[in-house]
Design a protein around this motif. Structure first.
Motif, PDB file in Angstrom:
ATOM      1  N   SER A 179       0.836  -1.205   0.000  1.00  0.00           N
ATOM      2  CA  SER A 179       0.000   0.000   0.000  1.00  0.00           C
ATOM      3  C   SER A 179       0.876   1.263   0.000  1.00  0.00           C
ATOM      4  CB  SER A 179      -0.920  -0.032   1.231  1.00  0.00           C
ATOM      5  OG  SER A 179      -1.462   1.229   1.460  1.00  0.00           O
ATOM      6  N   LEU A 180       1.931   1.251   0.822  1.00  0.00           N
ATOM      7  CA  LEU A 180       2.821   2.430   0.873  1.00  0.00           C
ATOM      8  C   LEU A 180       3.508   2.637  -0.483  1.00  0.00           C
ATOM      9  CD1 LEU A 180       4.061   4.753   2.445  1.00  0.00           C
ATOM     10  CD2 LEU A 180       5.871   3.204   3.214  1.00  0.00           C
ATOM     11  N   ALA A 181       3.992   1.549  -1.062  1.00  0.00           N
ATOM     12  CA  ALA A 181       4.659   1.664  -2.373  1.00  0.00           C
ATOM     13  C   ALA A 181       3.677   2.223  -3.402  1.00  0.00           C
ATOM     14  CB  ALA A 181       5.172   0.291  -2.821  1.00  0.00           C
ATOM     15  N   HIS A 182       2.437   1.769  -3.333  1.00  0.00           N
ATOM     16  CA  HIS A 182       1.428   2.250  -4.289  1.00  0.00           C
ATOM     17  C   HIS A 182       1.143   3.744  -4.069  1.00  0.00           C
ATOM     18  CE1 HIS A 182      -1.816   2.117  -7.132  1.00  0.00           C
ATOM     19  NE2 HIS A 182      -2.611   2.672  -6.239  1.00  0.00           N
ATOM     20  N   GLU A 183       1.007   4.135  -2.806  1.00  0.00           N
ATOM     21  CA  GLU A 183       0.731   5.558  -2.531  1.00  0.00           C
ATOM     22  C   GLU A 183       1.890   6.447  -2.974  1.00  0.00           C
ATOM     23  OE1 GLU A 183      -2.071   6.817  -1.950  1.00  0.00           O
ATOM     24  OE2 GLU A 183      -3.044   4.907  -1.618  1.00  0.00           O
ATOM     25  N   GLN A 184       3.131   5.942  -2.825  1.00  0.00           N
ATOM     26  CA  GLN A 184       4.293   6.730  -3.278  1.00  0.00           C
ATOM     27  C   GLN A 184       4.257   6.883  -4.805  1.00  0.00           C
ATOM     28  OE1 GLN A 184       7.214   4.323  -1.317  1.00  0.00           O
ATOM     29  NE2 GLN A 184       7.348   5.670   0.465  1.00  0.00           N
ATOM     30  N   VAL A 232      -2.412  16.831  -3.810  1.00  0.00           N
ATOM     31  CA  VAL A 232      -1.052  16.886  -3.234  1.00  0.00           C
ATOM     32  C   VAL A 232      -1.146  16.728  -1.714  1.00  0.00           C
ATOM     33  CG1 VAL A 232       0.988  18.347  -2.879  1.00  0.00           C
ATOM     34  CG2 VAL A 232      -0.141  18.308  -5.125  1.00  0.00           C
ATOM     35  N   THR A 233      -2.052  17.473  -1.099  1.00  0.00           N
ATOM     36  CA  THR A 233      -2.241  17.403   0.359  1.00  0.00           C
ATOM     37  C   THR A 233      -2.747  16.025   0.777  1.00  0.00           C
ATOM     38  OG1 THR A 233      -2.861  19.717   0.240  1.00  0.00           O
ATOM     39  CG2 THR A 233      -3.311  18.606   2.308  1.00  0.00           C
ATOM     40  N   GLU A 234      -3.691  15.516   0.013  1.00  0.00           N
ATOM     41  CA  GLU A 234      -4.267  14.200   0.316  1.00  0.00           C
ATOM     42  C   GLU A 234      -3.186  13.113   0.301  1.00  0.00           C
ATOM     43  OE1 GLU A 234      -7.093  13.334   1.386  1.00  0.00           O
ATOM     44  OE2 GLU A 234      -7.363  11.214   0.884  1.00  0.00           O
ATOM     45  N   GLN A 235      -2.265  13.200  -0.660  1.00  0.00           N
ATOM     46  CA  GLN A 235      -1.213  12.180  -0.740  1.00  0.00           C
ATOM     47  C   GLN A 235      -0.301  12.218   0.488  1.00  0.00           C
ATOM     48  OE1 GLN A 235      -2.873  10.177  -3.106  1.00  0.00           O
ATOM     49  NE2 GLN A 235      -0.827   9.383  -2.727  1.00  0.00           N
ATOM     50  N   ILE A 236      -0.062  13.413   1.012  1.00  0.00           N
ATOM     51  CA  ILE A 236       0.756  13.503   2.236  1.00  0.00           C
ATOM     52  C   ILE A 236       0.049  12.734   3.358  1.00  0.00           C
ATOM     53  CG2 ILE A 236       1.626  15.088   4.022  1.00  0.00           C
ATOM     54  CD1 ILE A 236       1.968  17.153   1.697  1.00  0.00           C
ATOM     55  N   GLU A 237      -1.273  12.956   3.465  1.00  0.00           N
ATOM     56  CA  GLU A 237      -2.051  12.282   4.510  1.00  0.00           C
ATOM     57  C   GLU A 237      -2.092  10.766   4.283  1.00  0.00           C
ATOM     58  OE1 GLU A 237      -5.971  13.970   4.804  1.00  0.00           O
ATOM     59  OE2 GLU A 237      -5.143  15.980   5.118  1.00  0.00           O
ATOM     60  N   GLU A 238      -2.261  10.358   3.038  1.00  0.00           N
ATOM     61  CA  GLU A 238      -2.382   8.919   2.751  1.00  0.00           C
ATOM     62  C   GLU A 238      -1.073   8.189   3.074  1.00  0.00           C
ATOM     63  OE1 GLU A 238      -4.716   7.508  -0.451  1.00  0.00           O
ATOM     64  OE2 GLU A 238      -6.239   8.339   0.852  1.00  0.00           O
ATOM     65  N   GLU A 239       0.038   8.780   2.649  1.00  0.00           N
ATOM     66  CA  GLU A 239       1.326   8.131   2.940  1.00  0.00           C
ATOM     67  C   GLU A 239       1.551   8.070   4.455  1.00  0.00           C
ATOM     68  OE1 GLU A 239       4.904   9.181   0.862  1.00  0.00           O
ATOM     69  OE2 GLU A 239       3.817   9.618  -0.989  1.00  0.00           O
ATOM     70  N   ALA A 240       1.225   9.162   5.150  1.00  0.00           N
ATOM     71  CA  ALA A 240       1.441   9.207   6.602  1.00  0.00           C
ATOM     72  C   ALA A 240       0.583   8.164   7.319  1.00  0.00           C
ATOM     73  CB  ALA A 240       1.143  10.609   7.141  1.00  0.00           C
ATOM     74  N   ALA A 241      -0.657   7.990   6.876  1.00  0.00           N
ATOM     75  CA  ALA A 241      -1.560   7.023   7.525  1.00  0.00           C
ATOM     76  C   ALA A 241      -1.009   5.602   7.378  1.00  0.00           C
ATOM     77  CB  ALA A 241      -2.956   7.122   6.906  1.00  0.00           C
ATOM     78  N   VAL A 242      -0.511   5.279   6.188  1.00  0.00           N
ATOM     79  CA  VAL A 242       0.014   3.918   5.971  1.00  0.00           C
ATOM     80  C   VAL A 242       1.329   3.737   6.734  1.00  0.00           C
ATOM     81  CG1 VAL A 242       0.782   2.254   4.235  1.00  0.00           C
ATOM     82  CG2 VAL A 242      -1.144   3.747   3.729  1.00  0.00           C
ATOM     83  N   GLU A 243       2.161   4.775   6.745  1.00  0.00           N
ATOM     84  CA  GLU A 243       3.426   4.682   7.500  1.00  0.00           C
ATOM     85  C   GLU A 243       3.146   4.453   8.981  1.00  0.00           C
ATOM     86  OE1 GLU A 243       5.451   8.207   6.309  1.00  0.00           O
ATOM     87  OE2 GLU A 243       6.432   7.220   4.607  1.00  0.00           O
TER      88      GLU A 243
END
Ligand code: OFO
Length: 163
Positions: free
Chosen positions: A91-96, A125-136
């Motif tokens: 999931s993290l790789a996909h979000e990146q 752009v903002t949403e992607q920051i949140e998505e990556e952070a949630a998975v991390e």
């Protein structure tokens, strides 16, 4: 303000990527359900729904700018992951990958001097920051739990509390 073909094609590519994201997370949800991880299944199911919302935003923007949204053929997502950790790593790789794709779209919008699209993309752009952070965050907690079955059970329950 009519959109250029180059920009609408690029946004349609992103539309397909968001639809694939929904498909991928639905597959992760099915895998978790099958393996008795009901909380994680719910987490991925809600993520899949969010991805459909992302796709819908692009769909509406294309129509508002006089372009047609196109439903592309989607790849078959992986259907099984060896562990919860492997699923969240995927999931993290996909979000990146999605984050890079969004930043490339911003570049294209800038090159084309397409301010409306550039502004539209800021939300992503903002949403992607949140998505990556949630998975991390989930990956950090999975690391803390390790192979401890009780810890994994508790974490799965926590993930199921996602709104
Ligand atoms: Fe997961 O943010 Fe859209 O794709």
């Amino acid at each position: 303000m009519k959109i250029t073909k180059k920009m609408s094609d690029a946004l349609n590519d992103q539309f397909a990527k968001e639809m694939f994201s929904a498909y991928l997370y639905a597959a992760m949800s099915a895998d978790c359900t099958f393996k008795g991880r009901k909380g994680s299944a719910r987490w991925f199911f809600l993520q899949s729904k969010e991805e459909l919302d992302h796709a819908r935003k692009i769909y509406e923007f294309l129509l508002d700018r006089g372009a047609k949204p196109v439903y592309a053929q989607l790849d078959k997502p992986q259907e099984s992951w060896d562990s919860l950790r492997k699923a969240f790593e995927a999931s993290l790789a996909h979000e990146q990958f999605i984050s890079d794709s969004i930043l490339n779209l911003v570049k294209t919008a800038k090159e084309l001097d397409d301010t409306p699209t550039e502004i539209f993309l800021q939300w992503f752009v903002t949403e992607q920051i949140e998505e990556e952070a949630a998975v991390e965050d989930v990956l950090t907690r999975l690391e803390q739990v390790g192979e401890d079955n009780r810890g994994l059970y508790m974490l799965d329950r926590e993930l199921g509390a996602r709104e």
